[in-house]
Motif scaffolding. Sequence first.
Motif, mmCIF file in Angstrom:
data_model
loop_
_atom_site.group_PDB
_atom_site.id
_atom_site.type_symbol
_atom_site.label_atom_id
_atom_site.label_comp_id
_atom_site.label_asym_id
_atom_site.label_seq_id
_atom_site.Cartn_x
_atom_site.Cartn_y
_atom_site.Cartn_z
ATOM 1 N N LEU A 218 -53.510 4.956 -33.194
ATOM 2 C CA LEU A 218 -52.244 5.393 -33.359
ATOM 3 C C LEU A 218 -52.165 6.897 -33.543
ATOM 4 N N ALA B 227 -45.093 -0.181 -34.580
ATOM 5 C CA ALA B 227 -46.140 0.632 -34.006
ATOM 6 C C ALA B 227 -47.511 -0.420 -34.172
ATOM 7 N N VAL C 198 -50.300 4.137 -29.347
ATOM 8 C CA VAL C 198 -48.932 4.042 -29.528
ATOM 9 C C VAL C 198 -48.942 5.339 -30.219
ATOM 10 N N LEU D 220 -46.182 7.848 -32.840
ATOM 11 C CA LEU D 220 -44.973 7.775 -33.785
ATOM 12 C C LEU D 220 -44.656 9.423 -34.049
#
Length: 551
Positions: free
Chosen positions: A110, A161, A173, A175
């Motif tokens: 992430l 997410a 992913v 963000l």
Amino acid sequence: MNSVEIPAIPSVKRERQETGAEALVRALEANGVDVVFTIPGVHTLDLYAALERSQIRTVLPRHEQGAGYMADGYARASGRVGVAITVTGPGLTNIVTPIAEAFADSSRVLVISTCLDRPYLGHLDGRLHEMTDQLAVVRPIVKWAHRVMSAAEIRSAVAEAFRQLYDGRPRPVYLEVPLDVLRERTAMSDPLVIAVPPAKPDDHLLDRAAQLLADANRVFVLAGGGAVSERSSQLLSQLASAIGAVVSTTVTGKGAIPDDHPLAIGAFGYRWMPDNPVSELMRGSDVTIAIGTGLGARTTAEGTMPLPSPLIHIDIDPLEFHRRYPAAVALRADCAEALAGLLERIEAGFRPRSRWEPWEIESVRQQLLSVTDDSARRYQPWLIALRRALPRDAFTAHDMTMVCYEAVRAFPVYVPRTYAFPRGFGTLGSALPMAIGAKYARPDRPAVAICGDGGIQFTVQELGTLAQYRLPVIVVVFDDRSHTAVKRAMLQAGVRPRDVDLVNPDFVELAQSYKLNAIRVSDPAELERAASQAVVDTSPWLIHVMLGTEA
């Protein structure tokens, strides 16, 4: 005197509020994050203020490229999500390469980045770190990318997410949070966590696969990176033993089955060649189980690998089916769930007519390891020495370097999630920061970075991270003062080698300047002694292996 009743003033229930940054940190905590790899900047001050009140640890790399590889190493070693946080603009562009590697190798990473305040998005006004479209930079190398536009949205965005990270193929992913959203206040509410159950296989497809096994004589199994987990590894070993199947692995599949399992042949090598000894086992089988592998172009040499037919193909990503090999049964499922389903049917009597015997497999294994090309002669003694010095569960991060190409077949792996190699994107410099991330994920296991002298200089500054945290990671640098793979390619292509010979630092002195333990070795026995000493130490080590240049 009459008393006068004064009416009660109704109490006003005050809504508890928090900033967007606080909401983000609480959402990360709720989803199990315990460490983030990040370099602070003026654009992440609000996040750092929120982290002050959190149990989440921060680890300071020396470059965002290091942060990305550390998050990837954390994910590969644990199976959990590795988290990297960057500042707007150059922080994000610096992390693009390791995120592309995580995408290519299906790793749960992430990335969270700030961006300019909402009114300034898309404008070029001369503001710090501005870009025309920061989100567009990262979209091609992640599974899911999203920009939150209000603090109230952060709770659901973080939950989505993590859902994306665990649902289907694990890929990174992204963000993105505008600066003013981090400062914006919103009503405090419980963080949202979305449970993602493992994908289960279709029962009637499992029945068809079991029937194919029952109709077969002997079985060949090819295990890829999707089969590398504690549960999948255990089930794969049980399946191989139950039906007498021979198991080979791809590069990223190393660790899916212990390399000393009597039915494991190990990884067939860095690339498939027609004369590979494993082809003998393929010819002697009449069904293939391909599990957790896309049977990609490089793995199968453009589909020329002679896999026995029919094919039972198990993968979480349905886009991998039928691309180079038609599957008689295509099972979209979590690998462990599919293996468990097959084992139930095998135990019910769906078994092939014959078995591979361990002595047959050992014969081919010895042929595979007795290849006597220049690389084998040059690097195998070093790999044997290093493997002897390390415990079975040591995590080894391998860089794109000559010794690590040879290690694909000559460096055995016994435990899942203890081997990392930048197979998909083929980046240089991943080994050192990946080993750092792995050590944070599994502090109970030794972590070793196996580097070339050229590759380590892409991220050599992360020695500073080892020094700052006194993290007991072992860094082994194989030094031949050259980008040898490129030099060989130039010579084979008839191109005069240029820009491939290196002027290197003294790696021992460099490590010692960071107050790290460092030693130079010149033969495999010395490497084994040095690595054995480093394993039991509680501080970082650099071992400089002098190979000498190729003629």
